[in-house]
Scaffold this active site. Structure first.
Site, PDB file in Angstrom:
ATOM      1  N   ASN A 112       0.881  -1.224  -0.027  1.00 31.26           N
ATOM      2  CA  ASN A 112      -0.039   0.028  -0.166  1.00 31.26           C
ATOM      3  C   ASN A 112       1.045   1.212  -0.202  1.00 31.26           C
ATOM      4  O   ASN A 112       1.493   1.475   0.948  1.00 31.26           O
ATOM      5  CB  ASN A 112      -0.883  -0.148   1.369  1.00 31.26           C
ATOM      6  CG  ASN A 112      -1.739   1.160   1.459  1.00 31.26           C
ATOM      7  OD1 ASN A 112      -1.967   2.160   0.505  1.00 31.26           O
ATOM      8  ND2 ASN A 112      -2.306   1.285   2.681  1.00 31.26           N
ATOM      9  N   TRP A 113       1.005   1.920  -1.212  1.00 31.55           N
ATOM     10  CA  TRP A 113       1.885   3.174  -1.283  1.00 31.55           C
ATOM     11  C   TRP A 113       1.345   4.356  -0.504  1.00 31.55           C
ATOM     12  O   TRP A 113       2.018   5.154  -0.241  1.00 31.55           O
ATOM     13  CB  TRP A 113       1.977   3.507  -2.639  1.00 31.55           C
ATOM     14  CG  TRP A 113       2.809   2.479  -3.579  1.00 31.55           C
ATOM     15  CD1 TRP A 113       3.300   1.085  -3.066  1.00 31.55           C
ATOM     16  CD2 TRP A 113       3.185   2.542  -4.855  1.00 31.55           C
ATOM     17  NE1 TRP A 113       4.139   0.837  -3.931  1.00 31.55           N
ATOM     18  CE2 TRP A 113       3.956   1.211  -5.025  1.00 31.55           C
ATOM     19  CE3 TRP A 113       3.225   3.667  -5.657  1.00 31.55           C
ATOM     20  CZ2 TRP A 113       4.623   1.254  -6.455  1.00 31.55           C
ATOM     21  CZ3 TRP A 113       3.880   3.249  -7.075  1.00 31.55           C
ATOM     22  CH2 TRP A 113       4.676   2.219  -7.314  1.00 31.55           C
ATOM     23  N   LYS A 114       0.052   4.388   0.022  1.00 24.04           N
ATOM     24  CA  LYS A 114      -0.671   5.384   0.556  1.00 24.04           C
ATOM     25  C   LYS A 114      -0.549   6.683  -0.313  1.00 24.04           C
ATOM     26  O   LYS A 114      -0.557   6.673  -1.577  1.00 24.04           O
ATOM     27  CB  LYS A 114      -0.065   5.463   1.703  1.00 24.04           C
ATOM     28  CG  LYS A 114      -0.127   4.438   2.828  1.00 24.04           C
ATOM     29  CD  LYS A 114       0.368   4.828   4.377  1.00 24.04           C
ATOM     30  CE  LYS A 114       0.277   3.305   5.083  1.00 24.04           C
ATOM     31  NZ  LYS A 114       0.600   3.447   6.403  1.00 24.04           N
ATOM     32  N   HIS A 205      -9.215   0.716   5.836  1.00 26.60           N
ATOM     33  CA  HIS A 205      -8.003   0.883   6.084  1.00 26.60           C
ATOM     34  C   HIS A 205      -8.171   1.733   7.469  1.00 26.60           C
ATOM     35  O   HIS A 205      -9.093   2.865   7.595  1.00 26.60           O
ATOM     36  CB  HIS A 205      -7.157   1.466   5.354  1.00 26.60           C
ATOM     37  CG  HIS A 205      -5.725   1.856   5.573  1.00 26.60           C
ATOM     38  ND1 HIS A 205      -5.045   2.478   6.246  1.00 26.60           N
ATOM     39  CD2 HIS A 205      -4.598   0.597   5.353  1.00 26.60           C
ATOM     40  CE1 HIS A 205      -3.773   2.161   6.407  1.00 26.60           C
ATOM     41  NE2 HIS A 205      -3.518   1.129   5.862  1.00 26.60           N
ATOM     42  N   GLU A 207      -6.438   4.373   8.414  1.00 24.55           N
ATOM     43  CA  GLU A 207      -6.504   5.694   8.089  1.00 24.55           C
ATOM     44  C   GLU A 207      -7.554   6.314   7.613  1.00 24.55           C
ATOM     45  O   GLU A 207      -8.154   7.367   7.911  1.00 24.55           O
ATOM     46  CB  GLU A 207      -5.230   5.896   7.383  1.00 24.55           C
ATOM     47  CG  GLU A 207      -3.686   5.914   7.840  1.00 24.55           C
ATOM     48  CD  GLU A 207      -2.640   5.280   7.116  1.00 24.55           C
ATOM     49  OE1 GLU A 207      -2.940   5.392   6.042  1.00 24.55           O
ATOM     50  OE2 GLU A 207      -1.707   4.640   7.734  1.00 24.55           O
ATOM     51  N   GLU A 278      -4.875  -5.553  10.797  1.00 19.26           N
ATOM     52  CA  GLU A 278      -3.587  -4.571  11.185  1.00 19.26           C
ATOM     53  C   GLU A 278      -3.638  -3.880  12.491  1.00 19.26           C
ATOM     54  O   GLU A 278      -4.701  -2.900  12.618  1.00 19.26           O
ATOM     55  CB  GLU A 278      -3.523  -3.471   9.861  1.00 19.26           C
ATOM     56  CG  GLU A 278      -3.521  -3.979   8.639  1.00 19.26           C
ATOM     57  CD  GLU A 278      -3.131  -2.854   7.768  1.00 19.26           C
ATOM     58  OE1 GLU A 278      -1.830  -3.174   7.273  1.00 19.26           O
ATOM     59  OE2 GLU A 278      -4.223  -2.083   7.610  1.00 19.26           O
ATOM     60  N   GLY A 284       2.899   2.031  10.466  1.00 20.54           N
ATOM     61  CA  GLY A 284       3.829   3.122  10.528  1.00 20.54           C
ATOM     62  C   GLY A 284       4.561   3.582  11.673  1.00 20.54           C
ATOM     63  O   GLY A 284       5.273   4.629  11.798  1.00 20.54           O
ATOM     64  N   SER A 324       4.035  -2.547   9.829  1.00 24.81           N
ATOM     65  CA  SER A 324       5.277  -2.382  10.043  1.00 24.81           C
ATOM     66  C   SER A 324       6.058  -3.490   9.635  1.00 24.81           C
ATOM     67  O   SER A 324       7.134  -3.994  10.027  1.00 24.81           O
ATOM     68  CB  SER A 324       5.927  -1.945  11.322  1.00 24.81           C
ATOM     69  OG  SER A 324       5.494  -0.462  11.621  1.00 24.81           O
ATOM     70  N   GLY A 345       2.900  -1.360   4.143  1.00 24.65           N
ATOM     71  CA  GLY A 345       2.977   0.005   3.731  1.00 24.65           C
ATOM     72  C   GLY A 345       4.393   0.576   3.429  1.00 24.65           C
ATOM     73  O   GLY A 345       4.929   0.338   2.429  1.00 24.65           O
TER      74      GLY A 345
END
Ligand code: PEP
Length: 770
Positions: A112-114, A205, A207, A278, A284, A324, A345
């Site tokens: 996931n490149w965000k 997700h 976020e 997650e 992160g 992570s 990520g």
């Protein structure tokens, strides 16, 4: 490599012994390397410190001029045959990948490149590097069978898909709007994604949940829209740090799962939808859940799916771990049987790192097999200890040592629906053991007690090391029907004093000290299948010893089996042997139980736990093929279990068997070391008052109230009836063992055959049915 007895050369008794006669120097077995050259500089007769081998073999060491050595061992045929049948875990290792494949779950690694990178130029470069890696892997590893998904931001979907075309990588999107079209400025529909070659779409997700307030209901709408379009959703769930620290992991995951899956068919779950666990505290942050923590949540998620759908769906659904994940952490995570891939990520932004992640590596051949235990009874013990399996009752018993409780649970009732039972005890308790009579033995602070399960009555059999400030700690019935129990110096952490002894309560009621030295904290008490070897540790020494065990005498012939390496924290705690005689030792403080080869101490398997301190273990379940493990707080306290690999099982726990001296008669203390001399007169004030505590029952568990008041007559503690209820399963079963106390009034039955209570007239209750 540690010695492997099967690799030794075997010669006849005569040859070996004549060779041994010509080599007078003595070396220890620990110096010996089997199966090839001898690494010790000394040569000579091997002083065999292994009792079992000593009885069975002659060993000689012969060196040639080049100092190469051959070890000659003569073994009886029967012993060789027995050894050949041993299950060697490392050679029979069942790879996690194999297990996953058997369940038809293909590994899915998604990056996931965000909101990265900053420009289309960089996105193209990142994708190009990845494409190059994938092409190399395709060439070098023809069997590569991992599904790789790249999830760039929407504006870059097209270019990334273009650059990765021709590779195995698939494309995913980070978000979608549930509606298919209309006035939703800034949003993207499933149709648009499909037209750009997208296969997967993230939903929920953390976020999006936290920064954009997406509720479970919204997440569910997205999941359904993605499925309706024919794409595959990756449903993300996971708890926050606060929720993790408050022990709410299961509650949070269960809610997000149940609400996210509303209206999702079993077929879609089996074939399309992927779940990503997650933990938000690991995203992160650089913190990764340990593989054991991740595995325990994944296994829980599967249990929820099983409950919501079916075992087949639960087996088929893919569950990724995210938080992570790095090249350094991926290999171990992927050894977990319920982790089917990772959602990555930060590390997915660097092609090299992501490539290493999706080409994760299995442990090298010969590494100890990894197993993962999960919680079956969330009993919240302060210090769980001394778990034993009763074949007769098909139940486990264990204690909460400083929590002063006895626990029981019948696994066949099934996780989630079974009702563990808790008896509150008045004193710190070190151990529990089975008796043939159907009663239990309890090692309490003030002595060894008989505990009548049906009546909830305890009676002191003997004091323990009075007047020392010690108590019974680890204990187990040996294979001859005696109870071996070691001491715990209550102040050993402060004074370090070695004052405790190792004792045996013999079937005739005598207590006998069986170790010729004192120590601080007994543990690891367990026996080889033939009963002639006993294992023992004084935990602070971090060393486990084997002794020759003489059921009528003292321990002898001490030899080191295992010393905890300095790289591992904690100490050896409770242990149990399996049917092959290998030793399963709880390493408290190190989150694991290890299986040791009993002669060499080689670690053959490691059971990882999601909590720091496993404390004791035993084999249980109808086939004795599940290892049950007690744990302690603050992060643990529950009862854990792990199913054994095929071929590994335990031996039925022996039961203490009274012989010459029956209940109520004398229990002499030899050598004046343990008193009182006659336990039939062993009541004391402490004993009279200690049954007064009523039990505090954990939520959702059967209530077993203990008697409020006890009276003491001739050392027998009897009860008042209105505070007692009996676990239903204790009254059903096969044995015809009758309770010795009236369940209604607590009066002690006068004869073994009385059908009614002579005091109140109530029918007599049998322990397991009549
Ligand atoms: C993620 O964004 O889903 C994620 C797991 O991120 P990271 O790997 O950086 O923790």
């Amino acid at each position: 490599m540690m010695p492997n007895i099967l690799k030794t050369r075997v010669c006849s008794n005569d040859a070996a012994s004549s060779a041994s006669r010509s080599w007078p120097a003595v070396i220890s077995m620990h110096q010996v390397k089997f199966g090839g050259s001898m690494l010790s500089s000394r040569t000579g007769v091997i002083e065999n410190r292994r009792s079992k081998l000593e009885r069975m073999q002659t060993i000689a060491l012969v060196t040639n001029e080049q100092h190469a050595a051959t070890l000659y061992i003569s073994l009886p045929e029967a012993f060789i045959e027995k050894k050949k049948t041993l299950v060697k875990l490392s050679s029979k290792q069942q790879g996690t990948d194999q297990k996953r494949a058997a369940r038809q779950r293909k590994v899915l690694m998604a990056g996931n490149w965000k909101m990265n990178p900053a420009s289309i130029k960089e996105a193209r470069e990142m994708a190009a590097l990845l494409a190059s890696s994938l092409r190399t892997i395709a060439q070098d590893k023809p069997g590569f069978d991992v599904e790789v998904v790249v999830i760039p931001p929407s504006p870059f979907l097209h270019i990334v898909a273009d650059v990765l075309s021709g590779t195995v990588a698939k494309i995913g999107a980070q978000d979608v709007h549930p509606e298919s079209k209309g006035a939703f400025t800034g949003e993207v529909s499933t149709g648009m994604l499909m037209s750009m070659g997208v296969s997967y779409v993230l939903a929920g997700h953390s976020e999006r949940r936290n920064l954009f307030n997406e509720s479970d209901a919204v997440v569910n709408k997205k999941v359904k829209a993605v499925l309706a379009s024919g794409l595959s959703p990756i449903l993300c769930i996971g708890e926050s740090k606060e929720e993790y620290e408050s022990g709410l992991v299961k509650d949070v995951c269960s809610k997000q799962l149940r609400e996210g899956l509303v209206g999702v068919s079993a077929e879609d779950l089996q074939e399309k939808l992927v779940i990503a666990y997650e933990p938000v505290w690991a995203i992160g942050t650089g913190l990764t859940a340990t593989p054991a923590i991740a595995q325990s949540v994944h296994s829980y998620i599967r249990s929820v799916i099983k409950e919501m759908y079916s075992p087949e769906v639960a087996n088929a659904v893919r569950i990724q771990y995210g938080g992570s994940v790095t090249p350094e952490s991926v290999d171990e995570l992927m050894t977990c049987p319920d982790i089917d891939g990772c959602l990555v990520g930060g590390a997915s932004l660097v092609a090299e790192k992501f490539s290493r992640i999706f080409s994760y590596q299995a442990p090298p051949p010969g590494s100890p097999e990894k197993l993962y235990a999960s919680e079956v009874v969330p009993c919240g013990c302060t210090l769980g200890e001394s778990v034993v399996w009763s074949e007769a009752m098909q139940s486990l018993f264990w204690v909460d040592s400083v929590g002063q409780a006895l626990w029981s649970w019948r696994p066949s009732e099934g996780t989630g629906t079974s009702k563990p039972i808790r008896w509150k005890l008045p004193e710190v308790v070190g151990c529990v053991a089975l008796q043939e009579s159907g009663d239990l033995l309890l090692g309490l602070q003030s002595g060894i007690f008989n505990f009548d399960l049906t009546a909830g009555v305890a009676r002191k059999l003997t004091d323990f090391e009075r007047p020392l400030d010690t108590r019974p700690n680890d204990g187990r019935v040996d294979r001859f029907g005696s109870f071996v129990v070691g001491s715990y110096n209550n102040a050993h952490r402060q004074d370090g004093a070695e004052i405790g002894g190792l004792w045996r309560l013999n079937p005739d009621g005598n207590m006998q000290e069986i170790l010729d030295y004192k120590f601080r904290c007994s543990n690891c008490v367990c026996f080889s299948p033939d009963g002639l070897t006993m294992y023992f540790t004084d935990t602070p020494t971090r060393r486990i010893f084997a002794f020759d065990y003489n059921p009528a005498g003292k321990l002898s012939n001490r030899r080191l089996v295992y010393e905890l390496p300095s790289s591992i924290s904690g100490g050896p705690d409770g242990a149990q042997t399996d049917a092959q005689g290998h030793l399963w030792v709880c390493l408290s403080g190190a989150s694991r139980v290890v299986r040791l080869e009993p002669l060499t101490g080689a670690v053959e398997a490691v059971v990882e736990l999601p909590v720091t301190s496993p404390t004791c273990c035993t084999f249980g379940g109808p086939d004795l093929d599940t290892l049950y493990i007690t744990t302690r707080g603050p992060d643990g306290g529950g009862l854990y279990c792990v199913k054994m690999p095929p071929g590994i099982r335990g031996i039925a726990e022996p039961m203490f068997a009274w012989s010459a001296v029956q209940h109520g008669s004398s229990c002499a203390a030899p050598e004046g070391k343990i008193g009182p001399a006659r336990w039939s007169r062993a009541s004391d004030n402490q004993g009279e008052s200690w049954m007064s505590a009523s039990s505090r029952i954990s939520q959702g568990m059967d209530e077993v109230k203990l008697p409020r008041r006890v009276t003491s007559t001739n050392g027998l503690l009897s009860i008042s009836s209105d505070y007692q209820t009996k676990p239903a399963w204790l009254t059903s079963g096969n044995s015809s063992q009758a309770s010795r106390f009236c369940a209604d009034c607590g009066h002690a039955h006068t004869t073994l055959t009385a059908k009614f209570c002579t005091e109140c007239g109530a029918p007599r209750i049998t322990l397991y049915g009549q």
